[in-house]
Design a protein around this motif. Structure first.
Motif, short mmCIF file in Angstrom:
data_model
loop_
_atom_site.label_atom_id
_atom_site.label_comp_id
_atom_site.label_asym_id
_atom_site.label_seq_id
_atom_site.Cartn_x
_atom_site.Cartn_y
_atom_site.Cartn_z
N ILE A 2 0.85 -1.19 0.00
CA ILE A 2 0.00 0.00 0.00
C ILE A 2 0.89 1.24 0.00
CG2 ILE A 2 -1.66 1.33 1.37
CD1 ILE A 2 -2.83 -1.39 2.28
N GLU A 3 0.61 2.14 -0.92
CA GLU A 3 1.37 3.37 -1.05
C GLU A 3 0.69 4.55 -0.37
OE1 GLU A 3 4.46 4.04 -2.69
OE2 GLU A 3 4.54 1.88 -2.38
N HIS A 4 -0.64 4.53 -0.33
CA HIS A 4 -1.37 5.70 0.17
C HIS A 4 -2.78 5.27 0.55
CE1 HIS A 4 -2.45 9.94 0.46
NE2 HIS A 4 -3.45 9.74 -0.35
N LEU A 5 -3.32 5.91 1.58
CA LEU A 5 -4.71 5.70 1.99
C LEU A 5 -5.41 7.04 2.03
CD1 LEU A 5 -4.36 3.29 5.08
CD2 LEU A 5 -5.02 2.68 2.76
N VAL A 6 -6.67 7.04 1.67
CA VAL A 6 -7.50 8.24 1.80
C VAL A 6 -8.86 7.78 2.31
CG1 VAL A 6 -8.28 8.20 -0.60
CG2 VAL A 6 -8.31 10.33 0.65
N VAL A 7 -9.44 8.57 3.21
CA VAL A 7 -10.75 8.25 3.77
C VAL A 7 -11.73 9.34 3.33
CG1 VAL A 7 -12.08 7.93 5.89
CG2 VAL A 7 -9.75 7.03 5.74
N HIS A 8 -12.88 8.90 2.84
CA HIS A 8 -13.96 9.81 2.45
C HIS A 8 -15.11 9.60 3.44
CE1 HIS A 8 -11.85 10.63 -1.31
NE2 HIS A 8 -11.69 9.32 -1.44
N PRO A 9 -15.08 10.29 4.58
CA PRO A 9 -16.09 10.04 5.61
C PRO A 9 -17.50 10.45 5.20
CG PRO A 9 -14.71 11.89 6.24
CD PRO A 9 -14.12 11.30 4.99
N GLY A 10 -17.64 11.38 4.27
CA GLY A 10 -18.95 11.86 3.88
C GLY A 10 -19.55 11.15 2.68
N ALA A 11 -18.89 10.10 2.20
CA ALA A 11 -19.44 9.36 1.05
C ALA A 11 -20.77 8.74 1.43
CB ALA A 11 -18.45 8.29 0.60
N VAL A 12 -21.67 8.66 0.44
CA VAL A 12 -23.01 8.15 0.67
C VAL A 12 -23.18 6.86 -0.15
CG1 VAL A 12 -25.47 8.67 0.36
CG2 VAL A 12 -23.89 10.46 1.07
N PRO A 13 -23.71 5.80 0.39
CA PRO A 13 -24.38 5.71 1.68
C PRO A 13 -23.44 5.39 2.84
CG PRO A 13 -24.67 3.65 0.51
CD PRO A 13 -23.91 4.57 -0.42
N ASP A 14 -22.17 5.02 2.54
CA ASP A 14 -21.23 4.65 3.59
C ASP A 14 -19.90 5.36 3.35
OD1 ASP A 14 -22.87 2.54 4.86
OD2 ASP A 14 -22.57 1.49 2.96
N PRO A 15 -19.13 5.60 4.42
CA PRO A 15 -17.78 6.13 4.24
C PRO A 15 -16.97 5.19 3.34
CG PRO A 15 -18.38 6.09 6.56
CD PRO A 15 -19.44 5.34 5.83
N VAL A 16 -15.99 5.75 2.65
CA VAL A 16 -15.18 4.96 1.71
C VAL A 16 -13.71 5.12 2.05
CG1 VAL A 16 -14.46 4.76 -0.71
CG2 VAL A 16 -16.87 5.06 -0.14
N LEU A 17 -13.00 3.99 2.00
CA LEU A 17 -11.56 3.98 2.14
C LEU A 17 -10.97 3.79 0.75
CD1 LEU A 17 -8.92 3.77 3.81
CD2 LEU A 17 -9.36 1.29 3.93
N GLY A 18 -10.10 4.69 0.34
CA GLY A 18 -9.38 4.56 -0.93
C GLY A 18 -8.00 4.03 -0.64
N VAL A 19 -7.65 2.93 -1.28
CA VAL A 19 -6.36 2.26 -1.06
C VAL A 19 -5.59 2.25 -2.37
CG1 VAL A 19 -5.24 0.14 -0.26
CG2 VAL A 19 -7.47 0.80 0.70
N TYR A 20 -4.43 2.89 -2.36
CA TYR A 20 -3.55 2.92 -3.53
C TYR A 20 -2.46 1.88 -3.33
CZ TYR A 20 -5.65 7.40 -4.81
OH TYR A 20 -6.53 8.40 -5.16
N LEU A 21 -2.34 0.95 -4.27
CA LEU A 21 -1.37 -0.14 -4.14
C LEU A 21 -0.48 -0.23 -5.37
CD1 LEU A 21 -4.51 -1.41 -3.49
CD2 LEU A 21 -3.04 -2.99 -2.32
N LEU A 22 0.76 -0.63 -5.15
CA LEU A 22 1.68 -0.94 -6.24
C LEU A 22 1.72 -2.45 -6.37
CD1 LEU A 22 4.70 1.48 -5.75
CD2 LEU A 22 3.05 1.45 -7.61
N VAL A 23 0.91 -2.97 -7.28
CA VAL A 23 0.83 -4.41 -7.51
C VAL A 23 0.76 -4.67 -9.01
CG1 VAL A 23 -0.24 -4.91 -5.27
CG2 VAL A 23 -1.69 -4.37 -7.21
#
Length: 118
Positions: A35-56
């Motif tokens: 995993i290179e980077h994580l981002v959290v979108h707490p206001g995403a609808v209908p649920d919060p979203v975790l964005g995971v950037y990976l080098l694979v």
């Protein structure tokens, strides 16, 4: 690099993400997660979203590693007790680029033409 989105759902509805969700999850990342980077979108609808950037090497590997990371991290981090990751998917960006290429800006950079990226 791949971006995988994971919807984060509380087992009990109405719970909010911890205010420091990104930092808590980032601390759970291991080198083998790739995993290179994580981002959290707490206001995403209908649920919060975790964005995971990976080098694979592949989409399947990106989704698999994201699922494994989410299972492990959500189980290990006490502030995420009662949370689960659902709807793991790579977001589609094709509509975004199609819209850029068909913009009324005319030929040239990000516009229709023989070489739209110039």
């Amino acid at each position: 690099m791949y971006l995988v989105h994971a919807a984060l759902q509380p087992v009990s509805p109405g719970r909010s993400l911890p205010f420091d969700a990104r930092e808590l999850l980032l601390a759970a990342v291991r080198p083998e997660d790739r995993i290179e980077h994580l981002v959290v979108h707490p206001g995403a609808v209908p649920d919060p979203v975790l964005g995971v950037y990976l080098l694979v090497d592949s989409l399947a590997e990106a989704e698999g590693r994201t699922a494994a990371f989410c299972r492990r991290a959500l189980a290990a981090v006490p502030q995420f007790a009662g949370w689960k990751a659902t709807k793991l998917a790579v977001p589609l960006v094709v509509p975004f680029y199609d819209r850029l290429l068909s913009a009324a800006a005319g030929p040239g950079r990000n516009g229709p033409g023989t070489l739209p990226s110039i």
